[in-house]
Structure formats: C-alpha cells, structure tokens
Scaffold this motif. Structure first.
Motif, PDB file in Angstrom:
ATOM      1  N   ILE A 193     -42.769  69.670  40.044  1.00  0.00           N
ATOM      2  CA  ILE A 193     -43.481  68.394  40.174  1.00  0.00           C
ATOM      3  C   ILE A 193     -44.903  68.636  40.656  1.00  0.00           C
ATOM      4  CG2 ILE A 193     -43.575  66.247  41.510  1.00  0.00           C
ATOM      5  CD1 ILE A 193     -40.476  66.271  41.391  1.00  0.00           C
ATOM      6  N   GLU A 194     -45.071  69.505  41.640  1.00  0.00           N
ATOM      7  CA  GLU A 194     -46.417  69.803  42.148  1.00  0.00           C
ATOM      8  C   GLU A 194     -47.289  70.420  41.063  1.00  0.00           C
ATOM      9  OE1 GLU A 194     -47.774  68.780  45.028  1.00  0.00           O
ATOM     10  OE2 GLU A 194     -45.856  67.710  45.112  1.00  0.00           O
ATOM     11  N   ALA A 195     -46.712  71.310  40.251  1.00  0.00           N
ATOM     12  CA  ALA A 195     -47.489  71.937  39.182  1.00  0.00           C
ATOM     13  C   ALA A 195     -47.846  70.929  38.099  1.00  0.00           C
ATOM     14  CB  ALA A 195     -46.702  73.105  38.594  1.00  0.00           C
ATOM     15  N   VAL A 196     -46.916  70.040  37.753  1.00  0.00           N
ATOM     16  CA  VAL A 196     -47.208  68.992  36.778  1.00  0.00           C
ATOM     17  C   VAL A 196     -48.326  68.097  37.300  1.00  0.00           C
ATOM     18  CG1 VAL A 196     -46.314  66.945  35.596  1.00  0.00           C
ATOM     19  CG2 VAL A 196     -44.899  68.997  35.744  1.00  0.00           C
ATOM     20  N   LYS A 197     -48.240  67.711  38.561  1.00  0.00           N
ATOM     21  CA  LYS A 197     -49.289  66.871  39.157  1.00  0.00           C
ATOM     22  C   LYS A 197     -50.651  67.553  39.060  1.00  0.00           C
ATOM     23  CE  LYS A 197     -46.634  64.214  42.570  1.00  0.00           C
ATOM     24  NZ  LYS A 197     -46.430  63.953  44.019  1.00  0.00           N
ATOM     25  N   VAL A 209     -43.948  77.928  36.261  1.00  0.00           N
ATOM     26  CA  VAL A 209     -44.891  77.048  36.948  1.00  0.00           C
ATOM     27  C   VAL A 209     -46.105  76.780  36.063  1.00  0.00           C
ATOM     28  CG1 VAL A 209     -46.304  76.743  39.007  1.00  0.00           C
ATOM     29  CG2 VAL A 209     -44.066  77.839  39.190  1.00  0.00           C
ATOM     30  N   ARG A 210     -46.572  77.808  35.345  1.00  0.00           N
ATOM     31  CA  ARG A 210     -47.703  77.602  34.434  1.00  0.00           C
ATOM     32  C   ARG A 210     -47.332  76.641  33.311  1.00  0.00           C
ATOM     33  NH1 ARG A 210     -49.280  83.049  35.936  1.00  0.00           N
ATOM     34  NH2 ARG A 210     -47.650  83.951  34.612  1.00  0.00           N
ATOM     35  N   VAL A 211     -46.100  76.758  32.801  1.00  0.00           N
ATOM     36  CA  VAL A 211     -45.633  75.816  31.779  1.00  0.00           C
ATOM     37  C   VAL A 211     -45.673  74.392  32.331  1.00  0.00           C
ATOM     38  CG1 VAL A 211     -43.587  75.058  30.487  1.00  0.00           C
ATOM     39  CG2 VAL A 211     -44.245  77.467  30.481  1.00  0.00           C
TER      40      VAL A 211
END
Length: 581
Positions: free
Chosen positions: A70-74, A237-239
């Motif tokens: 969620i943090e990475a998407v944000k 996480v990059r994805v």
C-alpha cells in the motif's frame, strides 16, 4: 438568486457519486469538510483520486505484505500527481475460511464492486493474492467498470527440510501423504511444518494463487511483468509503485475494464492457463469473470485449445520448480513470448498499449530451464482436459499434466462416499472394502452440496492402501481440488449430485470408465437403469433460512458457469469463446 452550478456529467474526483440531499453543491461541500478533518488540502483534493483496496488481515498471511505494498502504491500515485486513498474490503484466506473460501468469493466480489461504486475514485488498485481474492476483485471490478488495475501480493519463498527444498503446498500434501503412510514419524512432520511456508505470500508453486497471477497478466489487467515477483522482494515493491503510477494514467485516460476484458483477452487467459499447467480452479474463476462481461466459455472449445497448447512451465505440481524460479527465468513476458503465435496481440492492457506492443519491448530471451521453448514442452498437451459422458453431461475437468499416465485410461469399481462426513468416517477404516484399482467417488461437495464447492476432491488415499505404498488412485467428485495438488482426479462433475446430477445415483460396486484420450467419464450402466435410479430417489436441494447462506444456496450457479450468483452475471450474452481457429 442565481442557480447553483451542478457538476458536469461524468464528474471526477470527490465529485463522483455524491449523496443526494437535493442540493449537489452542499453534498460536495459536506464531503470535503469531512475529509479535510484528515488534514487534506484543497490542492490534494483536486487531484485524481485513486482508491487502493486493502485486504490485509491477521488471518491472511498470504497478504502479510499488504501494508508495504500500500505504501509503495501510494508513492507511485503521488509521484504521478494523484491522491491515494486506501480502504478495506473483505479478506479471504484459503485455510481460514469456513466452510470454504469459495463460499465467500462471491461475497468478496460484491463487497469490492459496491465499495468501488459507493466511494469517489477515478481508478482503483486491487491488492489481492490468496486463491479467491484476485478472482473476486476482478469480478467486482468488471461489474463496477471503473478504471482498475490488479496488484498481487506475490509468492512466498521456499524453505528447506533436511537438505531438501520445500514449499507450500504441493510439498505439504506430499509430506502429509508420507505421514499417513507411516513413512515418516510425528517428529518429522512437525519439523517440516515449520519449513513449508518460509515467508508471507501466496503458495510457492503453480497453485490457484500463482495461476490467477499469471492469468491476470494475460488478461492485461496488471502491469507487464508484474505477476511473478515474490512477496518479500524489492521487485514486488517496485511493481507496486509502478502499479500506482499506472493507475493515475488510467484515471486520466478513462481506461475502464470493458476496454481491456473482452473475448480475445479471455482466450489469451485460457491459453496461458493451459500452458502453465495451471490450477483446475482457474477455469472456474475465468468463467466467472467472463460471465460478468456476458462472455460464455465453451468447454469443448477449451478442450480443443488444450490439444494445441503444450505445458511450457516446469513448476510443481506438474513439474519441479517454484514461483521464484519462474520469476528469475523471466516470468510472464518470457512465457508470452513463447506463446506469441497463439495469442491475440491486439488486446488492450492497463498500460494503454496492446499486448503485442508490450511484447515487442520485452527483455531479450536468455538461457534458463524453467520456461521451455514451444517445441520442447514438459507436457505435449495443455494442463487441463474436459471430460463428458453420462456421469458428467455438463462436463468435468481433469488436470492431465499432474495425473498418473497409467491411470488416465482406467476402468474400475466404484467405492462411494455420500458426502465429506461419510468419507471422513470411513476412509481410514481397515475394514473398508477397497483396492488400488477401485475408483473413489465423493458426492455432495459441489456448489450447493457442501456448500461452496470445497477442495475435498483431493480425496486421501485410504490409509491401509497408503501404508501398502499406493500413491495415486482415480478419484471423482463434483468438488474442486487445490491447484497445488496432483493425482488422477476428476473434478467439477456437472450437474452436481446435490441437485440431482447423475453422480447422485452412483452406487458402490458400479463400474466406471475413465478415458482421458477419448475425453470420457462414464458410469457403465444402461440409460434405463440410470433413469430408474433417478426416479427412485427424491433429491432435496439444500436450503437455509436466513442470511448469506440462503442467498448463496438460492442463486449460485454450477461449475460450468463459474459458481457465481446468477444475478451477478451479465443479463445478455455478448460473446462465446474460444472461437474456432
């Protein structure tokens, strides 16, 4: 007084889906007032709103990395100039859902659809992983038809037991089978239990979760190359960051699921299902997703596809490797390259570009032994075969790539269990009248019979036969089995026994013929005898007095229609796939 301005048609951002108080301006004023209580500025609230579905749960270790994703998407959303807003929905885990996760898949799809509809968002990121969560989210997104992109949580890492690499859950079943056969003791089964699930994430083999990750990428609903990265890697996480960025672009372009999901993309998904040796559950889920779009899947056509689509991915249970190996070998882009001549390359993807365009820019091939060349498959046909006969007039499925070749042409005596409770009571009885050449038959584990079509189709080998070294038998049911399982197992017999399908009338001692070569599953009695038995038995369809169970039992469809609720399917049929080549 001047008339208040109304938001234009096709309102975006916080202006979408306003509650009607009779004053639209006040509705937006009120909404902004409340969300500003969380500290948002007008600048933030003016940007495209990207909803992020949070299915994290302490009951769901497959989604244990959801907070990090969620943090990475944000981050990806904000880097692209959008406003990320995460919100919860139901989380379903295979091992923590009673009576079965399939029973709750449709509920999760309804939750997903209604929350997308109810809350203002210009696009939505769907975070799922465990078996039923990704299909539920795709079903809901297809019905809501708001720009949507899928992010899977990724597979777990493999563990090691006494020098042997192990992973859930093919090795779970293998070691438990050895324990039932008294080949290993209680101490060893306890030791291996600590190693089978080495991290958070979904099963490390080509089970249903991995199957749906691959299928979703084939559908075009995921960033290219996003299906295979393990849960606890930087790649995953990059994805996630890339997924957030892509969601903003989709919001701005208005790229909705109905422009991505069509008959051609469904055919691509079926092709991939066959080529990966995917879970038998995959066909049920793809059928359900297609049904939301008005697309019917022709099982005969699927079987024809299977005869021209070899299994190319060497992963358990059909092969030897694990998902992290598939990722290191190039993942889905590498597989799609091998399948390119059989794919519809003009299908749209979440990138706004076609599948063919994405493949043109895919990384170059390199030497590896997990994804085989088309002319050097691990199995010459597709992973699944469709069977028919008087026992399954609506069809049945067998995972031929994970079956015993010796048993795929077999005739034997039926040993019948009337339901799962009957099987549990008798399967390990030393007095059970059964031999290795018999065929185990389990009734009433279909969509309504259990209810929820549990994965009890993977019937255990009777203990006295397991102790004698028997590793596989022909097994037949109207239920499902885990995609991580292997064996000569006939599943999804349609119509199911609980509503009066022919399986209901099989008796111990009957002869049954299985011929995968001829695509046949037959009860060797006359039509007249079968009709006589049907007339003798009054079938009472399961029912319930209240709640979700009542809704489920009254409206659930059979396996050949995806086990969806009839009222959630599209009202009109728009296409039928696969088309003849």
């Amino acid at each position: 007084m001047s008339q208040k301005k109304q938001p234009p048609a096709g309102a975006a951002g916080l202006s979408k889906g306003l509650t009607n108080y009779g004053d639209t301006g006040f509705s937006l004023f009120l909404r902004k007032a409340f969300i500003k209580g969380a500290g948002y500025t007008d600048d933030a609230l003016s940007r495209p709103v990207i909803g992020i579905v949070d299915t994290g749960s302490s009951y769901n270790p497959c989604h244990g990395n959801a907070p990090q994703l969620i943090e990475a998407v944000k981050r990806g959303v904000m880097l692209a100039g959008g406003l990320p807003v995460d919100f919860p929905t139901i989380s379903v885990h295979e091992s923590f859902s009673h009576p079965t996760s399939m029973y709750l898949r449709n509920l999760m799809s309804m939750d997903t659809e209604e929350m997308i509809r109810a809350q203002p968002m210009d696009a939505v990121v769907l975070i799922g992983g465990c078996d039923k969560t990704v299909p539920a989210q795709l079903m809901g997104a297809a019905s809501a038809n708001v720009p949507a992109i899928q992010l899977v949580t990724g597979s777990m890492l493999t563990g090691a037991h006494r020098g042997e690499r192990v992973g859930a859950c093919t090795d779970c079943r293998r070691y438990w089978g050895r324990y039932r056969a008294d080949e290993i003791d209680a101490a060893e089964i306890s030791d291996v239990n600590n190693q089978l699930v080495a991290s958070v994430g979904t099963c490390s083999v080509m089970g249903t979760a991995s199957t749906m990750a691959c299928v979703t990428e084939a559908l075009g609903m995921m960033v290219f190359g996003g299906g295979s990265a393990p849960a606890v890697t930087a790649d995953r996480v990059r994805v996630a960051e890339q997924t957030g960025t892509t969601a903003v672009a989709m919001a701005r372009s208005g790229l909705t699921p109905d422009r991505i999901l069509d008959g051609k993309s469904i055919e691509n998904a079926l092709r991939v299902l066959l080529a990966i040796g995917g879970s038998t559950n995959g066909i049920v889920h793809i059928t359900a997703i297609a049904g939301r779009l008005g697309i019917d899947i022709d099982l005969a056509g699927l079987d024809a596809m299977s005869k021209e689509t070899p299994v190319l991915v060497d992963l358990k249970p059909s092969g030897q490797h694990y998902m992290e190996d598939f990722h290191k070998a190039g993942g889905m882009p590498a597989l799609l390259r091998e399948l390119r001549p059989l794919l519809h390359l003009d299908t749209m993807t979440v990138s706004g570009r076609t599948l063919g365009e994405m493949l043109d820019e895919a990384p170059a091939a390199f030497a590896q032994d997990v994804i085989r060349p088309f002319d050097k498959p691990i199995y010459p046909l597709g992973g699944l075969a469709v069977l028919r006969g008087n026992l399954a007039p609506g069809g049945a499925i067998i995972k031929q790539s994970a079956a015993n070749p010796r048993l795929m042409e077999h005739e034997g005596r039926a040993v019948v269990f009337e339901n799962a409770e009957d099987m549990a009571l008798r399967i390990d009885d030393d007095d059970l009248d059964v031999t290795a050449e018999d065929i185990l038959v389990l009734k009433r584990i279909g969509p309504t019979g259990a209810p929820g079509m549990p994965e009890a189709g993977y019937m255990p080998i009777p203990r006295k036969l397991a102790r004698a070294g028997v590793k596989d038998m022909v097994r037949i049911s109207d239920g499902r089995m885990s995609g991580t399982a292997a064996g000569t197992i006939v599943l999804h017999v349609t119509p199911e026994s609980a509503i009066g399908g022919p399986l209901a009338h099989v008796r111990t001692g009957d002869r049954i013929r299985l011929s995968v070569k001829n695509r046949e599953i037959s009860l060797l009695i006359s039509d007249e005898e079968l009709a006589r038995r049907a007339a003798e038995v009054k079938i009472e369809r399961p029912s319930a007095e209240r709640g979700y169970r009542k809704l489920f039992l009254q409206t659930v469809t059979q396996a050949d229609q995806g086990v969806d609720f009839d009222f959630l399917r599209a009202t009109e049929t728009t296409d039928k796939v696969p088309r003849p080549r």
